[in-house]
Write an enzyme that holds these catalytic residues in place. Sequence first.
Site, mmCIF file in Angstrom:
data_model
loop_
_atom_site.group_PDB
_atom_site.id
_atom_site.type_symbol
_atom_site.label_atom_id
_atom_site.label_comp_id
_atom_site.label_asym_id
_atom_site.label_seq_id
_atom_site.Cartn_x
_atom_site.Cartn_y
_atom_site.Cartn_z
ATOM 1 N N SER A 133 -7.505 18.119 -7.028
ATOM 2 C CA SER A 133 -8.823 18.746 -6.945
ATOM 3 C C SER A 133 -8.649 20.265 -6.956
ATOM 4 O O SER A 133 -8.170 20.819 -7.948
ATOM 5 C CB SER A 133 -9.573 18.247 -5.711
ATOM 6 O OG SER A 133 -10.942 18.559 -5.803
ATOM 7 N N ASP B 52 -14.782 10.294 -13.132
ATOM 8 C CA ASP B 52 -14.969 11.249 -12.036
ATOM 9 C C ASP B 52 -16.380 11.830 -12.064
ATOM 10 O O ASP B 52 -16.797 12.420 -13.060
ATOM 11 C CB ASP B 52 -13.933 12.372 -12.162
ATOM 12 C CG ASP B 52 -13.730 13.148 -10.872
ATOM 13 O OD1 ASP B 52 -14.693 13.259 -10.110
ATOM 14 O OD2 ASP B 52 -12.616 13.644 -10.652
ATOM 15 N N HIS C 48 -13.108 10.478 -8.662
ATOM 16 C CA HIS C 48 -12.286 11.553 -8.111
ATOM 17 C C HIS C 48 -11.225 10.990 -7.166
ATOM 18 O O HIS C 48 -10.245 11.666 -6.853
ATOM 19 C CB HIS C 48 -13.181 12.543 -7.370
ATOM 20 C CG HIS C 48 -12.557 13.882 -7.153
ATOM 21 N ND1 HIS C 48 -12.040 14.648 -8.163
ATOM 22 C CD2 HIS C 48 -12.350 14.608 -6.018
ATOM 23 C CE1 HIS C 48 -11.561 15.780 -7.687
ATOM 24 N NE2 HIS C 48 -11.722 15.775 -6.383
#
Length: 780
Positions: A645, A720, A752
């Site tokens: 991330s 995602d 994600h």
Amino acid sequence: MKPLTLAAALTLGTCLTAPCQAQTTTETAPMDLTFERVFASPGLDGPTPRKVKLSPDGRYLTLLRNRADDRERYDLWAYDRNAGEWAMLVDSEALGSGRDLSEDEKMQRERARVGSLKGIIDYQWTKDASGVLVPLDGDLYLARLGGETVQLTDTEESELNPALSNTGAYVSFVRDRRLWVGETGGEAQPVTPKEGEDVRWGEAEFVAQEEMARLTGYWWSPDDRRVAVERFDESMVGIVTRAAIGATGTKVFDQRYPVAGSENADVELYVMDPDGNNRIKVDLAAHQQPGIYTEGDPTDFYLARVDWAPDGSALYVQRQNREQTVLDMLKVDPATGESEILFTEQAAIEDYWINLGDDYKWLDDGSLIWWSERDGYGHLYRYDDLSSMPEEERVHTSTDGTLNVLLGSWRQLTRGPWVVSKLVGVDQDAGHLFYLATSEEDPLEQHIYSLDYTDPSAQSQRLTETGYTHSATMDGKGQTLVITRSNDDTPPHSYIADQQGQRLAWIEKNALDADHPYAPYLASHRPTQYGTIEAEDGTPLYWEMVTPEMEPGKRYPVYYYHYSGPGPQIVNRGWNGALRQAIVDKGYIWFALDNRGSNYRGVAFEQPLYRAMGGVEVRDQKAGAEYLKTLEFVDPDKIAIDGWSYGGYMTLKQLQADPGLYAAGVSGAPVTRWELYDTHYTERYMGTPQADGEAYTAASAIPEATKITDPLLIIHGMADDNVVFENATEVISAMQEANVPFEMMLYPGYTHRVSGEQISPHRYNTVFRFLESHGVTPPE
């Protein structure tokens, strides 16, 4: 007569787990961990109970316990204090339908960071302690303590945000974009209108769920006579076409996603009766200060928090300006919807933002315990509302001679160069509050403290033992503490404590004995080392390191884990699970460092990220790499970085900034261009692309992607909904068009959160095959 609390009834040292065993360790021959075992069941951390609660009558302690054969599936268990026995109250497999969750519920779980969990993930006691409301597989059940279970809903579409009203008279939930209410045990009816695909009632909008930690959009009054309900219209929000590419097909979702600089949803708040009648609109735009709120658009603000006064006489609404530099506390008359500004919280310093939180509580006397960073560190304050006093008694002369009418007064309760991280509970009868905080001596541990908030001279008392880091919750009256603690050598264990922090009973002792899942690997468990290095401005940066058993004269590769973004504190003294041990068992040094911008170090430590993402973090992490290269047991040519991330974004920026410094980089689910990320998060730090274009250009990972010369592995889930897949495709395309080599692993159908019993080991095996293929290997 005051009811007997569980804290008063349990005997000191009583064990609530069966069997109750002494904490011992067992020496066995060293046994290396594999990634397959790390993510298999039973979990190597031991039992990990969630949602520990006390029944309203104090008889039962309930919690969600995961199964030994399926670490992600949770059932509801109850401990009967009178009988001294545990029993499974709801078996998720026996009761559940197995029905797939709706897309809305799946995405809501992703935003709550519980997307990997199965079975029961939450529950709520009835007011009379006769039963528990249990959401399961998209439907609702009422489980009675006598053994009867009533199914309240049976629909293909999930019931979102289910709740019992405060008196327990009603069950409410969101379905088909409307709020539904019914008498407990009865049939629910929609109480808000259906207004098309883009208008929703009773839900929190995307950025509230994802970035503000506000997962609900309705709030019951204390007496259940009224309910405050959010309505939002997202027709003006841009659409991201999210292709959830799966193994056997592709589903296409048109997702409303407000990217930085674009329009947010139009949010309104109403107060109504439980049947939807007598609906009035709250004036959320009242008294907006020119230049602080968006001129020409009175709806361009954030509905941050909503709370009822304890007696239901007022509604308190936290309104945040779009720049997130000002937060107004509105006091709303629920009968008319009219509002006034009770007080205004401003960013602690120029070029900073307001960090939202839930560490506040309205008290029965009308005062407020409030968390603020106004003195440079997160601390607790008490606010007394004076608005009901006669105006002549509230006149105050300021230092410049101006007469002001005071609405309230403030008193700081905690102070010092350390951070209160959580308001745990308040005992209003005794005038004591309980909070979680770091200390000036050690920001890597968190402890529970108590304070008499009625006495200005009172000093805080630490209630927990050093050598551990803690988390805690309390019952609503602030009588009983539920404490979880751990350290690098002790997996999390939890217990009930009194107001002095004295343990009354174990909830989960989780002893590292011969029966513990981690016992076979204890012989090779390696200690964690800590230290600090200086940033370029002299700020101390904390690091932690775990090394394998090293032979003299040999040098070892480093697996350098980083997140680097605002918020999470990676370096702390808590249990970090078996994953790092598996990496160390492979012959790698595990290393992490918290750069400026991360949490629990105060405003000045976080501020350098303002309008400058991808700058100071890169330099601080570089300082960590340069420190590693000075160590005689580190191979300076074999330092590999891995992040997910924000950490994935940082991998790209670090490889671009310092070619040759790192042996290889792994970039998982990276944001590559901040114009692609959402408004509330991105604009808090970066402003808007329209007003702060140069900052966005400097922060982007796209323009210099072709300068990456070190081995790079990009990983992304192809469905995602948070860091949308377009982030990956942009950097992939840029490098392909410039004939720059890199490697890639994509996960069809995954969001994600790329994880699971088989997927997680696949991901980490992929990472280490990549490192091995580029020579980042342990010594022979």
